[in-house]
Scaffold this active site. Structure first.
Site, PDB file in Angstrom:
ATOM      1  N   GLY A  13       2.870 -13.434  -3.220  1.00 13.64           N
ATOM      2  CA  GLY A  13       2.604 -12.056  -3.639  1.00 13.64           C
ATOM      3  C   GLY A  13       3.748 -11.483  -4.454  1.00 13.64           C
ATOM      4  O   GLY A  13       4.732 -12.165  -4.774  1.00 13.64           O
ATOM      5  N   PHE A  14       3.599 -10.219  -4.790  1.00  9.81           N
ATOM      6  CA  PHE A  14       4.570  -9.508  -5.621  1.00  9.81           C
ATOM      7  C   PHE A  14       5.964  -9.520  -4.950  1.00  9.81           C
ATOM      8  O   PHE A  14       6.924 -10.117  -5.469  1.00  9.81           O
ATOM      9  CB  PHE A  14       4.027  -8.093  -5.837  1.00  9.81           C
ATOM     10  CG  PHE A  14       4.988  -7.064  -6.334  1.00  9.81           C
ATOM     11  CD1 PHE A  14       5.920  -7.354  -7.330  1.00  9.81           C
ATOM     12  CD2 PHE A  14       4.953  -5.766  -5.813  1.00  9.81           C
ATOM     13  CE1 PHE A  14       6.803  -6.375  -7.793  1.00  9.81           C
ATOM     14  CE2 PHE A  14       5.823  -4.786  -6.278  1.00  9.81           C
ATOM     15  CZ  PHE A  14       6.756  -5.095  -7.258  1.00  9.81           C
ATOM     16  N   ILE A  15       6.069  -8.892  -3.807  1.00 10.91           N
ATOM     17  CA  ILE A  15       7.390  -8.756  -3.178  1.00 10.91           C
ATOM     18  C   ILE A  15       7.858 -10.106  -2.635  1.00 10.91           C
ATOM     19  O   ILE A  15       9.020 -10.505  -2.808  1.00 10.91           O
ATOM     20  CB  ILE A  15       7.355  -7.691  -2.060  1.00 10.91           C
ATOM     21  CG1 ILE A  15       6.951  -6.328  -2.656  1.00 10.91           C
ATOM     22  CG2 ILE A  15       8.706  -7.593  -1.347  1.00 10.91           C
ATOM     23  CD1 ILE A  15       6.708  -5.227  -1.632  1.00 10.91           C
ATOM     24  N   TYR A 155      -5.326   1.086   6.417  1.00 13.66           N
ATOM     25  CA  TYR A 155      -4.126   0.316   6.044  1.00 13.66           C
ATOM     26  C   TYR A 155      -2.894   0.862   6.758  1.00 13.66           C
ATOM     27  O   TYR A 155      -2.123   0.118   7.370  1.00 13.66           O
ATOM     28  CB  TYR A 155      -3.937   0.357   4.521  1.00 13.66           C
ATOM     29  CG  TYR A 155      -2.593  -0.166   4.064  1.00 13.66           C
ATOM     30  CD1 TYR A 155      -2.300  -1.523   4.123  1.00 13.66           C
ATOM     31  CD2 TYR A 155      -1.595   0.704   3.600  1.00 13.66           C
ATOM     32  CE1 TYR A 155      -1.063  -2.000   3.726  1.00 13.66           C
ATOM     33  CE2 TYR A 155      -0.365   0.236   3.196  1.00 13.66           C
ATOM     34  CZ  TYR A 155      -0.094  -1.123   3.261  1.00 13.66           C
ATOM     35  OH  TYR A 155       1.141  -1.597   2.872  1.00 13.66           O
ATOM     36  N   LYS A 159      -0.313  -0.840   9.583  1.00 13.76           N
ATOM     37  CA  LYS A 159       1.140  -0.982   9.387  1.00 13.76           C
ATOM     38  C   LYS A 159       1.890  -0.351  10.565  1.00 13.76           C
ATOM     39  O   LYS A 159       2.883  -0.885  11.041  1.00 13.76           O
ATOM     40  CB  LYS A 159       1.556  -0.351   8.057  1.00 13.76           C
ATOM     41  CG  LYS A 159       1.139  -1.199   6.860  1.00 13.76           C
ATOM     42  CD  LYS A 159       2.005  -2.440   6.789  1.00 13.76           C
ATOM     43  CE  LYS A 159       1.399  -3.588   6.056  1.00 13.76           C
ATOM     44  NZ  LYS A 159       2.240  -4.768   5.980  1.00 13.76           N
TER      45      LYS A 159
HETATM   46  N1  LIG Z   1       3.927  -3.041  -3.015  1.00 21.04           N
HETATM   47  C1  LIG Z   1       4.138  -1.914  -2.348  1.00 21.04           C
HETATM   48  O1  LIG Z   1       4.316  -0.848  -2.962  1.00 21.04           O
HETATM   49  C2  LIG Z   1       4.210  -1.927  -0.851  1.00 21.04           C
HETATM   50  C3  LIG Z   1       4.491  -0.690  -0.200  1.00 21.04           C
HETATM   51  C4  LIG Z   1       4.544  -0.671   1.184  1.00 21.04           C
HETATM   52  C5  LIG Z   1       4.361  -1.836   1.911  1.00 21.04           C
HETATM   53  N2  LIG Z   1       4.084  -3.004   1.267  1.00 21.04           N
HETATM   54  C6  LIG Z   1       3.891  -4.211   2.070  1.00 21.04           C
HETATM   55  O2  LIG Z   1       4.716  -5.246   1.534  1.00 21.04           O
HETATM   56  C7  LIG Z   1       4.084  -6.504   1.708  1.00 21.04           C
HETATM   57  C8  LIG Z   1       3.968  -7.216   0.379  1.00 21.04           C
HETATM   58  O3  LIG Z   1       3.212  -6.404  -0.502  1.00 21.04           O
HETATM   59  P1  LIG Z   1       2.923  -6.810  -2.014  1.00 21.04           P
HETATM   60  O4  LIG Z   1       2.845  -5.565  -2.803  1.00 21.04           O
HETATM   61  O5  LIG Z   1       3.840  -7.905  -2.414  1.00 21.04           O
HETATM   62  O6  LIG Z   1       1.427  -7.344  -1.873  1.00 21.04           O
HETATM   63  P2  LIG Z   1       0.763  -8.706  -2.400  1.00 21.04           P
HETATM   64  O7  LIG Z   1      -0.710  -8.540  -2.154  1.00 21.04           O
HETATM   65  O8  LIG Z   1       1.216  -9.000  -3.769  1.00 21.04           O
HETATM   66  O9  LIG Z   1       1.375  -9.781  -1.408  1.00 21.04           O
HETATM   67  C9  LIG Z   1       0.859 -10.013  -0.117  1.00 21.04           C
HETATM   68  C10 LIG Z   1       0.526 -11.488  -0.015  1.00 21.04           C
HETATM   69  O10 LIG Z   1      -0.007 -11.733   1.293  1.00 21.04           O
HETATM   70  C11 LIG Z   1      -1.015 -12.697   1.148  1.00 21.04           C
HETATM   71  N3  LIG Z   1      -1.940 -12.594   2.290  1.00 21.04           N
HETATM   72  C12 LIG Z   1      -2.834 -11.607   2.548  1.00 21.04           C
HETATM   73  N4  LIG Z   1      -3.507 -11.894   3.671  1.00 21.04           N
HETATM   74  C13 LIG Z   1      -3.027 -13.089   4.110  1.00 21.04           C
HETATM   75  C14 LIG Z   1      -3.350 -13.920   5.208  1.00 21.04           C
HETATM   76  N5  LIG Z   1      -4.303 -13.587   6.094  1.00 21.04           N
HETATM   77  N6  LIG Z   1      -2.671 -15.090   5.360  1.00 21.04           N
HETATM   78  C15 LIG Z   1      -1.702 -15.442   4.472  1.00 21.04           C
HETATM   79  N7  LIG Z   1      -1.370 -14.698   3.402  1.00 21.04           N
HETATM   80  C16 LIG Z   1      -2.021 -13.533   3.237  1.00 21.04           C
HETATM   81  C17 LIG Z   1      -1.706 -12.401  -0.165  1.00 21.04           C
HETATM   82  O11 LIG Z   1      -2.364 -13.534  -0.698  1.00 21.04           O
HETATM   83  C18 LIG Z   1      -0.531 -11.929  -1.025  1.00 21.04           C
HETATM   84  O12 LIG Z   1      -0.044 -12.975  -1.846  1.00 21.04           O
HETATM   85  C19 LIG Z   1       2.731  -6.213   2.368  1.00 21.04           C
HETATM   86  O13 LIG Z   1       2.885  -6.364   3.771  1.00 21.04           O
HETATM   87  C20 LIG Z   1       2.479  -4.765   2.032  1.00 21.04           C
HETATM   88  O14 LIG Z   1       1.637  -4.155   2.986  1.00 21.04           O
HETATM   89  C21 LIG Z   1       4.003  -3.065  -0.105  1.00 21.04           C
END
Ligand SMILES: NC(=O)c1ccc[n+]([C@@H]2O[C@H](COP(=O)([O-])OP(=O)(O)OC[C@H]3O[C@@H](n4cnc5c(N)ncnc54)[C@H](O)[C@@H]3O)[C@@H](O)[C@H]2O)c1
Length: 320
Positions: A13-15, A155, A159
């Protein structure tokens, strides 16, 4: 003997891909777990992994974190030193249509990761929470000490649940557990469903952008490099704290109208604006109180908003 790897969930994913790259760059080994969830295109996630895949210090496992048998197998084989758990179904609006899917991936998935981590002898766990747990709190900036019992989307509720089961996990196993409340993260590889990514693409193509609400809604945007620094600091320091919640924000709320004006300046084009009502589940504003994370993690966001948007735009142009 080589040092045990860090297991990073959501690594495609992104982060997650940025955190994994930072660990590898610092000389660590990473095992990345991700099921390449179809929430946004698999091709984006494969692209996120491209640089990592070339490194001998990175191994990718395509698997579902809610599959207890599969996770037990991965953790048993890899014996990670610790876990950075970022996998989740992300996004507020889609969670309203799929509360069960979100609960399964985010709550059951986290419980599975906690148990596998405990059974395989990990020494720490860092978990992604979210600023959405603050709901429509009237007290701003949002501090880790305030009540967070009124989430307004499925969501956000999942969390908050990960924070609660994280506390139980720490109490019962003694495993140091950090819960990080990320505030809207942006930068290269930002999820395509998030506003800055959508607006950059639409403005560049001359397509309409929809502004929900009256334009005063604001977000404390946080640049990806600052988030990575906060995640790594939390990983290093959580053993001294046991269980701890930390805000990781940008320290500068930006109103929706101001965000769009920044996008227009960066792209060099005016937006075609459509108006829409506030969306269910969306909070009015987010703003992180960083007192605790700066004192305990040395966290200090460094990237000014416009500079971060310019970097995201440069990346987007190179990708297209
Ligand atoms: N991007 C933001 O602004 C933000 C803000 C607050 C919290 N978050 C949290 O940070 C984390 C990363 O977010 P992101 O923006 O990189 O999102 P993202 O969707 O790019 O990355 C999350 C990854 O988790 C994987 N995933 C989802 N369900 C899964 C499962 N059942 N088994 C295995 N992999 C699974 C997805 O394929 C994805 O690649 C998440 O937990 C998100 O809730 C993100």
């Amino acid at each position: 003997m080589t040092k045990a790897p860090i297991l990073i969930t959501g690594a495609a994913g992104f982060i997650g891909s940025h955190v994994a790259q930072a660990v590898v760059r610092m000389g660590g080994r990473v095992v990345g777990v991700d099921n390449l969830d179809p929430f946004y295109p698999r091709s984006c996630k494969e692209a996120n992994l491209r640089e990592l895949a070339a490194s001998a210090s990175f191994e990718f496992v395509e698997s579902d974190i809610a599959d207890a048998r599969a996770m037990r197998g991965v953790f048993g084989r890899v014996r990670p030193a610790g876990v950075i758990h970022l996998a989740a179904k992300a996004g507020v609006r889609p969670s309203i249509a799929d509360p069960v899917g979100y609960a399964h991936a985010n709550i059951t998935g986290t419980a599975v990761i906690q148990q596998a981590a405990a059974e395989s002898g990990c020494d720490r766990l860092v978990v992604a929470s979210s600023s959405s747990v603050y709901g429509n709190s009237l007290t701003a900036p949002f501090s880790e000490t305030q009540d967070v019992n009124e989430p307004i989307s499925p969501y956000a509720a999942t969390k908050r649940a990960t924070e609660l089961i994280g506390h139980t996990h720490w109490k019962l196993t003694g495993m140091p557990t950090a819960e990080l409340r990320f505030f809207t993260v942006y930068g290269p590889r930002q999820r395509p469903d998030l506003a800055i990514a959508k607006f950059l693409g639409a403005v560049a193509k001359g397509e309409p952008v929809t502004l929900f609400g009256d334009g005063s809604m604001s977000r404390d945007y946080t640049y990806i490099d600052d988030i990575v620094a906060g995640v790594l600091a939390a990983y290093d320091r959580i053993p001294a704290h046991g269980y701890r919640v930390w805000n990781l924000g940008g320290n500068h709320p930006v109103a929706l109208g101001e965000m769009l004006a920044t996008v227009e300046r960066v792209v060099g084009k005016k937006a075609v604006v459509k108006r829409g009502p506030m969306q269910p589940g969306d909070v009015l504003r987010t703003w992180a109180d960083l007192t605790r994370s700066s004192a305990e993690l040395g966290y200090s966001p460094r990237t000014p908003f416009e500079e971060g948007v310019e970097k995201q735009w440069a990346w987007l142009k190179a990708e297209r």
